[in-house]
Design a protein around this motif. Structure first.
Motif, PDB file in Angstrom:
ATOM      1  N   GLU A  14     -32.435   8.701 -40.923  1.00 12.60           N
ATOM      2  CA  GLU A  14     -31.542   7.457 -41.111  1.00 12.60           C
ATOM      3  C   GLU A  14     -32.463   6.073 -41.174  1.00 12.60           C
ATOM      4  O   GLU A  14     -32.452   5.160 -41.860  1.00 12.60           O
ATOM      5  CB  GLU A  14     -30.316   7.270 -40.350  1.00 12.60           C
ATOM      6  N   ALA A  15     -33.098   5.964 -39.921  1.00 12.41           N
ATOM      7  CA  ALA A  15     -33.889   4.950 -39.692  1.00 12.41           C
ATOM      8  C   ALA A  15     -35.275   4.809 -40.992  1.00 12.41           C
ATOM      9  O   ALA A  15     -35.370   3.802 -41.404  1.00 12.41           O
ATOM     10  CB  ALA A  15     -34.545   4.548 -38.441  1.00 12.41           C
ATOM     11  N   LEU A  16     -35.792   6.062 -40.971  1.00 15.66           N
ATOM     12  CA  LEU A  16     -36.949   5.939 -41.805  1.00 15.66           C
ATOM     13  C   LEU A  16     -36.649   5.650 -43.477  1.00 15.66           C
ATOM     14  O   LEU A  16     -37.370   5.084 -43.953  1.00 15.66           O
ATOM     15  CB  LEU A  16     -37.753   7.335 -41.752  1.00 15.66           C
ATOM     16  N   LYS A  17     -35.565   5.986 -43.723  1.00 11.94           N
ATOM     17  CA  LYS A  17     -35.039   5.850 -45.159  1.00 11.94           C
ATOM     18  C   LYS A  17     -35.134   4.141 -45.598  1.00 11.94           C
ATOM     19  O   LYS A  17     -35.307   4.005 -46.880  1.00 11.94           O
ATOM     20  CB  LYS A  17     -33.745   6.446 -45.453  1.00 11.94           C
ATOM     21  N   ASN A  18     -34.900   3.513 -44.557  1.00 17.95           N
ATOM     22  CA  ASN A  18     -34.827   1.928 -44.893  1.00 17.95           C
ATOM     23  C   ASN A  18     -35.912   1.189 -44.369  1.00 17.95           C
ATOM     24  O   ASN A  18     -35.922   0.054 -44.217  1.00 17.95           O
ATOM     25  CB  ASN A  18     -33.455   1.463 -44.314  1.00 17.95           C
ATOM     26  N   TYR A  19     -36.875   2.023 -43.826  1.00 14.56           N
ATOM     27  CA  TYR A  19     -38.339   1.317 -43.415  1.00 14.56           C
ATOM     28  C   TYR A  19     -39.439   1.624 -44.187  1.00 14.56           C
ATOM     29  O   TYR A  19     -39.906   2.403 -44.738  1.00 14.56           O
ATOM     30  CB  TYR A  19     -38.517   2.061 -42.025  1.00 14.56           C
ATOM     31  N   PRO A  20     -39.797   0.139 -44.676  1.00 16.02           N
ATOM     32  CA  PRO A  20     -40.966   0.254 -45.759  1.00 16.02           C
ATOM     33  C   PRO A  20     -42.201   0.647 -45.081  1.00 16.02           C
ATOM     34  O   PRO A  20     -42.816   0.622 -43.986  1.00 16.02           O
ATOM     35  CB  PRO A  20     -41.028  -1.419 -45.884  1.00 16.02           C
ATOM     36  N   VAL A  21     -42.762   1.695 -46.041  1.00 12.41           N
ATOM     37  CA  VAL A  21     -43.923   2.022 -45.751  1.00 12.41           C
ATOM     38  C   VAL A  21     -45.145   1.289 -45.183  1.00 12.41           C
ATOM     39  O   VAL A  21     -46.060   1.618 -44.324  1.00 12.41           O
ATOM     40  CB  VAL A  21     -44.527   3.192 -46.577  1.00 12.41           C
ATOM     41  N   ARG A  22     -45.201   0.036 -45.788  1.00  9.83           N
ATOM     42  CA  ARG A  22     -46.015  -1.066 -45.421  1.00  9.83           C
ATOM     43  C   ARG A  22     -46.171  -1.570 -43.970  1.00  9.83           C
ATOM     44  O   ARG A  22     -46.916  -2.034 -43.450  1.00  9.83           O
ATOM     45  CB  ARG A  22     -46.176  -2.182 -46.493  1.00  9.83           C
ATOM     46  N   ASP A  23     -44.997  -1.488 -43.454  1.00  8.96           N
ATOM     47  CA  ASP A  23     -44.676  -1.683 -42.030  1.00  8.96           C
ATOM     48  C   ASP A  23     -44.771  -0.717 -40.771  1.00  8.96           C
ATOM     49  O   ASP A  23     -44.879  -1.098 -39.800  1.00  8.96           O
ATOM     50  CB  ASP A  23     -43.309  -2.160 -41.976  1.00  8.96           C
ATOM     51  N   ILE A  24     -45.314   0.338 -41.334  1.00  3.45           N
ATOM     52  CA  ILE A  24     -45.742   1.347 -40.581  1.00  3.45           C
ATOM     53  C   ILE A  24     -46.737   0.994 -39.550  1.00  3.45           C
ATOM     54  O   ILE A  24     -48.049   0.576 -40.197  1.00  3.45           O
ATOM     55  CB  ILE A  24     -45.636   2.892 -41.082  1.00  3.45           C
ATOM     56  N   TRP A  25     -46.851   1.198 -38.248  1.00  7.69           N
ATOM     57  CA  TRP A  25     -48.055   1.168 -37.719  1.00  7.69           C
ATOM     58  C   TRP A  25     -49.230   2.176 -37.926  1.00  7.69           C
ATOM     59  O   TRP A  25     -48.962   3.205 -37.921  1.00  7.69           O
ATOM     60  CB  TRP A  25     -47.782   1.269 -35.958  1.00  7.69           C
ATOM     61  N   GLY A  26     -50.401   1.434 -38.159  1.00 11.38           N
ATOM     62  CA  GLY A  26     -51.455   2.236 -38.657  1.00 11.38           C
ATOM     63  C   GLY A  26     -51.622   2.417 -40.000  1.00 11.38           C
ATOM     64  O   GLY A  26     -52.476   3.047 -40.641  1.00 11.38           O
ATOM     65  N   ILE A  27     -50.625   1.798 -40.875  1.00  8.87           N
ATOM     66  CA  ILE A  27     -50.881   1.903 -42.213  1.00  8.87           C
ATOM     67  C   ILE A  27     -51.094   0.675 -42.986  1.00  8.87           C
ATOM     68  O   ILE A  27     -49.917  -0.484 -42.559  1.00  8.87           O
ATOM     69  CB  ILE A  27     -49.437   2.553 -42.773  1.00  8.87           C
ATOM     70  N   GLY A  28     -52.157   0.145 -43.279  1.00 10.13           N
ATOM     71  CA  GLY A  28     -52.661  -1.150 -43.522  1.00 10.13           C
ATOM     72  C   GLY A  28     -52.267  -1.472 -45.217  1.00 10.13           C
ATOM     73  O   GLY A  28     -51.529  -0.536 -45.572  1.00 10.13           O
ATOM     74  N   SER A  29     -52.210  -2.587 -45.444  1.00 20.30           N
ATOM     75  CA  SER A  29     -51.808  -3.076 -46.893  1.00 20.30           C
ATOM     76  C   SER A  29     -52.546  -2.199 -47.922  1.00 20.30           C
ATOM     77  O   SER A  29     -51.929  -1.916 -48.883  1.00 20.30           O
ATOM     78  CB  SER A  29     -51.934  -4.500 -47.070  1.00 20.30           C
ATOM     79  N   ALA A  30     -53.764  -1.815 -47.684  1.00 21.47           N
ATOM     80  CA  ALA A  30     -54.357  -0.970 -48.597  1.00 21.47           C
ATOM     81  C   ALA A  30     -54.048   0.406 -48.913  1.00 21.47           C
ATOM     82  O   ALA A  30     -53.766   0.831 -49.725  1.00 21.47           O
ATOM     83  CB  ALA A  30     -55.979  -0.945 -48.519  1.00 21.47           C
ATOM     84  N   SER A  31     -53.723   0.810 -47.636  1.00 23.91           N
ATOM     85  CA  SER A  31     -53.099   2.270 -47.497  1.00 23.91           C
ATOM     86  C   SER A  31     -51.753   2.298 -47.973  1.00 23.91           C
ATOM     87  O   SER A  31     -51.082   3.218 -48.981  1.00 23.91           O
ATOM     88  CB  SER A  31     -53.239   2.710 -46.177  1.00 23.91           C
ATOM     89  N   ALA A  32     -50.986   1.028 -47.692  1.00 24.27           N
ATOM     90  CA  ALA A  32     -49.538   1.206 -48.480  1.00 24.27           C
ATOM     91  C   ALA A  32     -49.606   1.187 -50.129  1.00 24.27           C
ATOM     92  O   ALA A  32     -48.868   1.845 -50.574  1.00 24.27           O
ATOM     93  CB  ALA A  32     -49.034  -0.105 -48.093  1.00 24.27           C
ATOM     94  N   ARG A  33     -50.697   0.461 -50.585  1.00 17.87           N
ATOM     95  CA  ARG A  33     -50.932   0.345 -52.069  1.00 17.87           C
ATOM     96  C   ARG A  33     -51.115   1.856 -52.638  1.00 17.87           C
ATOM     97  O   ARG A  33     -50.524   1.932 -53.545  1.00 17.87           O
ATOM     98  CB  ARG A  33     -51.793  -0.709 -52.455  1.00 17.87           C
ATOM     99  N   LYS A  34     -51.948   2.395 -51.876  1.00 19.24           N
ATOM    100  CA  LYS A  34     -52.099   3.790 -52.435  1.00 19.24           C
ATOM    101  C   LYS A  34     -50.922   4.897 -52.451  1.00 19.24           C
ATOM    102  O   LYS A  34     -50.858   5.623 -53.409  1.00 19.24           O
ATOM    103  CB  LYS A  34     -53.296   4.489 -51.308  1.00 19.24           C
ATOM    104  N   LEU A  35     -50.258   4.572 -51.222  1.00 15.49           N
ATOM    105  CA  LEU A  35     -49.004   5.491 -51.057  1.00 15.49           C
ATOM    106  C   LEU A  35     -48.020   4.993 -52.250  1.00 15.49           C
ATOM    107  O   LEU A  35     -47.334   5.904 -52.606  1.00 15.49           O
ATOM    108  CB  LEU A  35     -48.230   5.366 -49.823  1.00 15.49           C
ATOM    109  N   ASN A  36     -47.850   3.736 -52.627  1.00 16.32           N
ATOM    110  CA  ASN A  36     -46.963   3.251 -53.651  1.00 16.32           C
ATOM    111  C   ASN A  36     -47.328   4.070 -54.778  1.00 16.32           C
ATOM    112  O   ASN A  36     -46.505   3.963 -55.773  1.00 16.32           O
ATOM    113  CB  ASN A  36     -47.256   1.782 -53.582  1.00 16.32           C
TER     114      ASN A  36
END
Length: 415
Positions: free
Chosen positions: A171-193
């Protein structure tokens, strides 16, 4: 498997607020060295539009006056001492503590399954606030990455967030942006997007692990497994530093070699104190000075190094060596803006190799220990080398600095 993360809220601002209770509810900004730019903001300051890290102070002065923002120069002596008080308290709530930074720490809570973890988190929060005055958020979950997310969520609720069941976590992860995960930088977030992944839950459920490994390396895969509740990041012990540095910008351009010597001796003294604190010795040091790169003047950058015959933590030896390097790199006629001392090749004192041709290292160990004891008891630099000078005309600009309430008897809070 349970891990907690305790994170101090707006730590620098909270430290200032402890001794300035009249600032409660008012926006606060803390400035960097030399009052150059903003580096910390209270929740109230962020609510009225402040929050851009490293925004130059002079560009915000009009807005600061308009909103009656309280401004402080950074007071690292105070922040360091308050951090030690919080971390010392946290040791009472866990058999294993990992101090992650000056304002946050992981707590191993393995074996605490029979505890009511929400109430336990509330107790931690209440005790730290009562004893130190610092508000904290407490996040508790199965792994470090999940406890980081729980901690973020705690700041938006009542200060404690526990998620230990799969349902609570999903329930918590469904509303948590991937870019805000500890260890996931902005570049990695863009790849995941690009893969259509925008939330932590989608990242957790993504099946093609080989592609994640290829795109985000081992680190990204470990984060994904941690989101699934599989512990990949273990509790770590704090290791002794392999380099110790003390560098500062000067409050004004410094032309005098004597003033530079005082500054370098002060930096060397602080480095030596840190070296002895972690029971280590160094085999070498580097010194640098340079002019102000932001001025349209002739620029100069000087640096040099020194190697000791055997490991040392002796303040006097380190100052002499630093001055020897300064003699070689100093050029008259330049206005120096910054300097620093860096100790390197650091090993444990037990591993120190003595000089074959000098069986008596004369490291003034007893003298240094006595000075450290006195300074610990009566405040930093109660006793110091005369080489450090007295007036410190070169020292940092700090027009809004508060007192050293907790580390200097002469500046203790009066009621």
């Amino acid at each position: 498997m349970t891990i907690g993360l305790v994170d101090c809220n707006s730590f620098y601002c909270s430290c200032e607020r402890v001794f300035k209770p009249e600032t409660r509810g008012r926006p606060i900004i803390v400035l960097s060295n030399n009052d150059g730019c903003a580096i910390a903001f209270s929740r109230e300051a962020k609510a009225i539009g402040f929050g851009q890290m490293c925004e130059p102070f002079f560009e915000t002065e009009e807005r600061i006056k308009k909103h009656k923002v309280v401004v402080f120069s950074s007071n690292y002596t105070l922040y360091d001492d308050m951090s030690k008080r919080v971390m010392t308290l946290l040791k009472n709530y866990t058999p294993e503590l990992e101090v992650y930074s000056v304002d946050e720490a992981f707590l191993s809570l393995d074996g605490y399954d029979h505890f009511d973890l929400v109430e336990y988190g509330k107790k931690i929060r209440k005790d730290i606030l009562k004893i130190t005055g610092i508000p904290v958020g407490v996040g508790i979950s199965k792994t470090k990455v999940l406890s980081k997310i729980a901690n973020k969520l705690s700041k938006k609720s009542k200060g404690v967030w526990v998620m230990n069941t799969d349902k609570e976590i999903d329930e918590a992860l469904k509303n948590y942006p991937v870019r805000d995960i500890w260890g996931i930088g902005s570049a990695s977030a863009r790849k995941l997007n690009l893969l259509g992944i925008t939330t932590a839950y989608e990242f957790k459920m993504y099946k093609n692990e080989n592609l994640i490994q290829k795109m985000l390396t081992k680190t990204g895969r470990e984060v994904q497994e941690e989101l699934r509740g599989v512990r990949c990041l273990e509790m770590e012990e704090v290791e002794a530093k392999v380099n110790i540095a003390n560098t500062r910008s000067f409050g004004k351009d410094t032309y005098s070699k004597r003033e530079l010597q005082e500054a370098i001796a002060t930096f060397a003294t602080k480095c030596a104190e840190k070296l002895r604190y972690q029971d280590s010795v160094c085999y070498g040091l580097s010194v640098f000075v340079h002019t102000n790169a932001f001025k349209e003047i002739e620029q100069y950058y000087g640096s040099g190094s020194f190697v000791f015959g055997s490991g040392t933590s002796d303040t006097i030896k380190i100052i002499k060596a630093a001055w020897h390097v300064l003699d070689q790199i100093y050029r008259p006629g330049f206005g120096y803006k910054k300097g620093g001392v860096i100790l390197n090749h650091i090993v444990s004192k037990n591993e120190n190799q003595l000089n074959l041709f000098n069986q008596d290292p004369s490291d003034n160990e007893k003298l240094s220990n006595v000075i450290d004891l006195i300074n610990n008891r009566y405040g930093p630099r109660t006793i110091k080398s005369a080489a450090c000078g007295i007036n410190h005309a070169w020292k940092l600009r700090a027009d809004y600095i508060t007192k050293r309430y907790t580390t200097n008897w002469n500046e203790i809070l009066t009621v």
